[in-house]
Write an enzyme that holds these catalytic residues in place. Sequence first.
Site, PDB file in Angstrom:
ATOM      1  N   HIS A   1      22.918 -27.453 -12.304  1.00 39.72           N
ATOM      2  CA  HIS A   1      21.588 -27.907 -11.922  1.00 39.72           C
ATOM      3  C   HIS A   1      21.741 -28.711 -10.639  1.00 39.72           C
ATOM      4  O   HIS A   1      22.851 -28.790 -10.085  1.00 39.72           O
ATOM      5  CB  HIS A   1      20.922 -28.725 -13.040  1.00 39.72           C
ATOM      6  CG  HIS A   1      21.619 -30.002 -13.385  1.00 39.72           C
ATOM      7  ND1 HIS A   1      22.870 -30.043 -13.985  1.00 39.72           N
ATOM      8  CD2 HIS A   1      21.247 -31.311 -13.224  1.00 39.72           C
ATOM      9  CE1 HIS A   1      23.229 -31.301 -14.173  1.00 39.72           C
ATOM     10  NE2 HIS A   1      22.260 -32.085 -13.717  1.00 39.72           N
TER      11      HIS A   1
ATOM     12  N   HIS B   1      20.884 -32.037  -9.814  1.00 39.53           N
ATOM     13  CA  HIS B   1      21.013 -33.490  -9.727  1.00 39.53           C
ATOM     14  C   HIS B   1      22.092 -33.823  -8.689  1.00 39.53           C
ATOM     15  O   HIS B   1      23.091 -33.109  -8.553  1.00 39.53           O
ATOM     16  CB  HIS B   1      21.414 -34.066 -11.084  1.00 39.53           C
ATOM     17  CG  HIS B   1      20.274 -34.664 -11.848  1.00 39.53           C
ATOM     18  ND1 HIS B   1      20.229 -34.672 -13.229  1.00 39.53           N
ATOM     19  CD2 HIS B   1      19.144 -35.306 -11.445  1.00 39.53           C
ATOM     20  CE1 HIS B   1      19.119 -35.276 -13.627  1.00 39.53           C
ATOM     21  NE2 HIS B   1      18.449 -35.673 -12.566  1.00 39.53           N
TER      22      HIS B   1
ATOM     23  N   ASP C   1      24.596 -35.846  -8.459  1.00 34.95           N
ATOM     24  CA  ASP C   1      26.011 -35.993  -8.801  1.00 34.95           C
ATOM     25  C   ASP C   1      26.676 -34.668  -9.133  1.00 34.95           C
ATOM     26  O   ASP C   1      27.884 -34.626  -9.384  1.00 34.95           O
ATOM     27  CB  ASP C   1      26.185 -36.972  -9.962  1.00 34.95           C
ATOM     28  CG  ASP C   1      25.422 -36.567 -11.211  1.00 34.95           C
ATOM     29  OD1 ASP C   1      24.223 -36.238 -11.094  1.00 34.95           O
ATOM     30  OD2 ASP C   1      26.010 -36.566 -12.315  1.00 34.95           O
ATOM     31  N   HIS C   2      25.918 -33.576  -9.116  1.00 32.07           N
ATOM     32  CA  HIS C   2      26.487 -32.247  -9.347  1.00 32.07           C
ATOM     33  C   HIS C   2      26.557 -31.417  -8.069  1.00 32.07           C
ATOM     34  O   HIS C   2      27.157 -30.347  -8.066  1.00 32.07           O
ATOM     35  CB  HIS C   2      25.672 -31.504 -10.410  1.00 32.07           C
ATOM     36  CG  HIS C   2      25.768 -32.128 -11.764  1.00 32.07           C
ATOM     37  ND1 HIS C   2      26.499 -31.578 -12.803  1.00 32.07           N
ATOM     38  CD2 HIS C   2      25.254 -33.294 -12.247  1.00 32.07           C
ATOM     39  CE1 HIS C   2      26.406 -32.366 -13.868  1.00 32.07           C
ATOM     40  NE2 HIS C   2      25.661 -33.409 -13.545  1.00 32.07           N
TER      41      HIS C   2
ATOM     42  N   ASP D   1      24.703 -30.754 -17.910  1.00 32.57           N
ATOM     43  CA  ASP D   1      24.028 -31.895 -18.528  1.00 32.57           C
ATOM     44  C   ASP D   1      22.983 -31.388 -19.513  1.00 32.57           C
ATOM     45  O   ASP D   1      22.150 -30.543 -19.162  1.00 32.57           O
ATOM     46  CB  ASP D   1      23.340 -32.750 -17.464  1.00 32.57           C
ATOM     47  CG  ASP D   1      24.319 -33.578 -16.656  1.00 32.57           C
ATOM     48  OD1 ASP D   1      25.530 -33.435 -16.886  1.00 32.57           O
ATOM     49  OD2 ASP D   1      23.865 -34.353 -15.798  1.00 32.57           O
TER      50      ASP D   1
ATOM     51  N   HIS E   1      31.589 -36.053 -17.803  1.00 30.62           N
ATOM     52  CA  HIS E   1      30.346 -36.722 -17.407  1.00 30.62           C
ATOM     53  C   HIS E   1      30.157 -37.957 -18.282  1.00 30.62           C
ATOM     54  O   HIS E   1      29.114 -38.185 -18.895  1.00 30.62           O
ATOM     55  CB  HIS E   1      29.163 -35.760 -17.557  1.00 30.62           C
ATOM     56  CG  HIS E   1      27.967 -36.137 -16.740  1.00 30.62           C
ATOM     57  ND1 HIS E   1      26.979 -36.962 -17.217  1.00 30.62           N
ATOM     58  CD2 HIS E   1      27.588 -35.800 -15.484  1.00 30.62           C
ATOM     59  CE1 HIS E   1      26.039 -37.113 -16.302  1.00 30.62           C
ATOM     60  NE2 HIS E   1      26.386 -36.425 -15.229  1.00 30.62           N
TER      61      HIS E   1
END
Length: 361
Positions: free
Chosen positions: A110, A112, A114-115, A234, A309
């Site tokens: 996805h 976000h 931090d990805h 996530d 994570h």
Amino acid sequence: MRGKVIVAIAIAIVVVGGFAGLQRQAGTVVLAMALEERAGVDRTRDLPDGLHVALCGTGSPLPDPGRADACTAIIAGRHIMVVDSGEGGARNIALMGIPNGRIDAVFLTHFHSDHIDGLGPMMLLRWTGSGATSPLPVYGPPGVERVVAGFDDAYALDAGYRTAHHGPRIAPPTGAGGVARPFAVPPRRSNDQVVVFDADGLRVTAFRVDHGPVDPAIGYRFDYKGRSVVVSGDTAASPALVEAARGADLLVHEGLQPRLVKLMTATLTKRDVPNTAQITRDILSYHASPALVAREAQTAGVRFLVFTHVIPQLPSRMMYPAYLGDARRLYDGPMMVGEDGMMFSLLPSSHAIDFTRLPVG
């Protein structure tokens, strides 16, 4: 351990000599030893054929000096794939001795921050590490086109400088950046899976997970020569993940411990940091606790469970039991809290999972 030995040798030289000249000599010796140990090392070269899973980032958006953001490397035969590209992931891949230049593709779960915020270095080190003549394929759900285009635009000037400096043989202009590979995602609230890569015995399937309001959010399953690993991305509780993980050898799953996060919320509230305190309340709704993950892994018949994570930050391994909570009671297989540099090897014609550590410091 080898790094500590190198430092000890340097200290001994300085203590015995005590002169600036010897200090300079010690620095040169230490650097030469470090370069011999790490520069250009390919730790994948002698890996036996099989499915190898290397944790290149086990952290979250919460600042953690010991963990890069989300990043998991999958080595299957001659292929090196990466799931998510959080900040610090490409650096860790290099430190671990996995050649950045040989990365075949990135699979995003996805969008976000931090990805995806390490995509720039991931693309750059892959390009310059091999003189790639085509961009890095980046697979993901719809929206990946916009993400890749943004990074390509942001790095366009940098790419031009590097080609001008090093020449088109080292930095071919056609190989800079990435190319989006969007795929159609399964319907909402379905357990369907879609094949997004299938070559040389490696099959990658994607499935929906529940990370709302982030939509779509994806998990991936990798199958190679009878061995399998699932990377959750996530997600909160997810029947689709349970279905996709059935019989998997290894499940690499995110984990948030609510009791510990609530301690963080209380501290932030006491110190009058209301915005961050509210964020720590909100994140409880779209992540999975270790106990919940353990139940799902048990239901799916997963053979080995690894948490990534990791939320909140865990400054010491002494905190791992508090983080896991009831998880060990709910899952009867082996379980670990993931750390950057861990690698798990799953060889064909075996149920064993071998574990080792690669350097990241």
